[in-house]
Scaffold this active site. Structure first.
Site, PDB file in Angstrom:
ATOM      1  N   THR A  41      14.312  22.955  82.626  1.00 42.11           N
ATOM      2  CA  THR A  41      14.582  24.385  82.434  1.00 42.11           C
ATOM      3  C   THR A  41      15.965  24.519  81.811  1.00 42.11           C
ATOM      4  OG1 THR A  41      15.598  24.560  84.594  1.00 42.11           O
ATOM      5  CG2 THR A  41      13.241  25.006  84.486  1.00 42.11           C
ATOM      6  N   GLU A  79       8.154  26.534  83.353  1.00 45.37           N
ATOM      7  CA  GLU A  79       7.396  26.257  84.583  1.00 45.37           C
ATOM      8  C   GLU A  79       5.918  26.597  84.460  1.00 45.37           C
ATOM      9  OE1 GLU A  79      10.352  27.702  84.422  1.00 45.37           O
ATOM     10  OE2 GLU A  79      11.599  27.274  86.180  1.00 45.37           O
ATOM     11  N   TRP A 133      16.806  51.247  88.992  1.00 46.20           N
ATOM     12  CA  TRP A 133      16.820  50.177  88.000  1.00 46.20           C
ATOM     13  C   TRP A 133      16.681  50.733  86.594  1.00 46.20           C
ATOM     14  CZ3 TRP A 133      13.008  45.940  90.221  1.00 46.20           C
ATOM     15  CH2 TRP A 133      13.619  45.348  91.330  1.00 46.20           C
TER      16      TRP A 133
END
Ligand code: AMP
Length: 542
Positions: A186, A331, A443
């Protein structure tokens, strides 16, 4: 009662064997590091892969050994893909844009025994050699003419010599399909990079999913150009899927600018491609400037970061190229979603269709998705509720290499992305968990703001971060790069955004930059922006 069908293992070598037998004469065109084009066929690629497998066995590469690559998208890298995995060893593709220390970290963590590298990366290989004692053999991917007169690298061999000294009578071994085939780390923006160890089984299943009509829709009639690097999540599986379907394969080497890509696409009659948005931005700029459009290119899969709606429109309306916006991660092998429209979207106008395409698509068969709140409770699929995206499936990571920190929560992999899922199953990423802007307890989606801003005719690229604010905790700060020859100011941008996002989402500051910081895989490094500009609103009125 079990079914009574054969339990034949799904192995990477079977892809190449299939391509050799069924599509032996199909071409593979590869841009050498020198810029020259190399052409051959799947038949020759298969023969050379067997030679390489034999040569690697000779220097002690065994079942489970790790073999690293530092290479562009080219035919020798392709041979390594099949030779290393096919022989039961593990192909570890490394990102050459990493800092040498980080590269040395992953080479040591993976315990790589051999490093295959392109001429471009000779200085990099020499720089890390002293730090990587595990690596016993270095192989320069080229002929004798590119070999250095002297080098501190131990056992430095010439790739073409190795192949010339080897036979192509290697027989691909059979083993358990759950055996590791390749390893990719990653990008490690927080903490050390983590290894994701793909299996032969996951790779084959992923290739099947990638080939499906609504995904990349691959067939022997296609000519596919993976712009996404072969060092980034196995070029999204395209090298394997091309062999599975007998597609002509065009590998662009190091030349990824708009002009070179356009020239290659036209010369080789490319029908489909795949890459990150910054690549398509470069290509669009080139085509706009020169008033040209692709003559054979029909579709492209775009992912890795959000493809701005404006760019989707440009490709669709101006260049006649269908953009399939997909989402995935290292992933997830990486394919998680496919970005095709449904029959019900056929009646939408072109602009509405592009808006639909700007979402990150629907899960491909094999991948399950859901969104959850902070307590792990599943949230409704209503296109409004935002939560962390969780995924599971046969090509999703179960744990990181060497068992590092179990990745799963209740059997689901937490992606670290915040998303909505609508009633049709379209998933839309609003942010990375760490990028979401928390303003007064609510948010704000940085991706939505960026998407809206890139619709402005003067804007080339946009990035938004949450900067600390004395009253609201965080407020959005927008960074813009303008198109050459265009001028725009904050007031005009805010007026433009005014009817596209909620008023309280409008950025508190708009900062014009010459360019955005891009990471090793072409993504905007918001961490760098936060580090430099995270406090610009500190003095704002509370
Ligand atoms: P990597 O593992 O480096 O490929 O990064 C995976 C991350 O890239 C995901 O978790 C997302 O945050 C981001 N990403 C991938 N595809 C998309 C997309 N189509 N739109 C927005 N973000 C994306």
């Amino acid at each position: 009662m079990f079914g009574s069908m054969m339990d034949r293992p799904l192995l990477v070598s079977s892809l190449l064997e299939h391509a050799e037998r069924q599509f032996g004469g199909t071409e593979i065109v590869s841009r050498e590091t020198s810029g020259a084009l190399h052409r051959y066929t799947f038949r020759e690629a298969a023969s050379r892969s067997r030679r390489l497998a034999r040569a690697l066995a000779k220097v002690g590469v065994a079942h489970g050994s790790r073999v690293a690559t530092l290479a562009w998208n080219n035919h020798r890298h392709l041979e390594a893909y099949f030779a290393v995995s096919g022989s039961g060893a593990v192909l570890h593709t490394c990102n050459p844009r990493l800092h040498p220390e980080q590269l040395a970290y992953i080479l040591n963590h993976a315990e790589d025994e051999v490093l295959l590298f392109d001429t471009t990366f000779l200085p990099l290989a020499e720089a890390i050699a002293a730090l990587c004692q595990n690596i016993r053999h270095y192989v320069l991917l080229g002929g004798r003419e590119v070999m250095p007169d002297s080098s501190p690298l131990p056992n430095l061999a010439c790739y073409e010599d190795l192949l010339a000294d080897s036979d192509d009578d290697f027989v691909w071994p059979e083993f358990d399909e759950r055996t590791a085939s390749s390893l990719c780390y990653t990008s490690g923006t927080t903490g050390n990079p983590k290894g994701v160890l793909y299996s032969h089984r996951s790779t084959i299943l992923h290739s099947l999913a990638l080939s499906l009509p609504d995904t990349l829709s691959l067939s022997a009639h296609d000519c596919v150009l993976p712009v996404v690097p072969m060092f980034h999540v196995n070029a999204w599986g395209i090298p394997y899927a091309a062999a599975m379907n007998g597609c002509k394969l065009v590998l662009p080497g190091p030349q990824l600018d708009g002009a070179s890509l356009f020239e290659l696409m036209e010369r080789e009659d490319v029908t489909c491609s795949a890459g990150v948005p910054t690549i398509w931005l470069g290509l669009a700029q080139h085509m706009e400037k020169n008033n040209v459009k692709p003559s054979t290119m029909k579709r492209t899969v775009v992912g890795g970061s959000a493809m701005p709606e404006a760019l989707i429109r440009t490709f669709s309306e101006r260049f006649g190229v269908e953009v399939r916006h997909a989402w995935g991660m290292t992933e997830t092998s990486p394919l998680g979603t496919q970005g095709s429209l449904l029959p019900k979207h056929a009646d939408l106008c072109a602009a509405q269709q592009c808006a639909q395409r700007a979402k990150q698509g629907r899960p491909v068969f094999g991948v399950e998705m859901r969104i959850v709140d902070a307590d792990g409770k599943e949230l409704p699929r209503d296109g409004k509720a935002m939560g962390e995206l969780m995924v599971r499936g046969p090509w999703i990571v179960a744990e990181y290499f060497k068992g590092e920190k179990p990745a799963l929560r209740d059997g689901w992999f937490p992606t670290g992305d915040i998303a909505t899922i609508d009633t049709d199953g379209y998933m839309q990423i609003t942010d990375r968990v760490k990028d979401v802007i928390k303003s007064g307890g609510e948010w704000i989606s940085s991706i939505d703001l960026e998407n809206a801003a890139t619709g402005h005719p003067a804007v080339l690229m946009a990035a938004v971060i949450g900067a600390s604010h004395p009253k609201w905790d965080e407020r959005p700060v927008m960074f813009l790069v303008t198109k050459p020859g265009h001028v725009v100011d904050k007031a005009e941008i805010l007026a433009y955004l005014g009817d596209k996002v909620a008023k309280w989402w409008l950025p508190d500051a708009v900062i014009f930059l010459d360019g955005l910081p891009l990471g090793a895989t072409g993504k905007v490094q918001k961490m760098d922006l936060r580090r430099q500009y995270g406090d610009v609103l500190r003095g704002a009125a509370a």
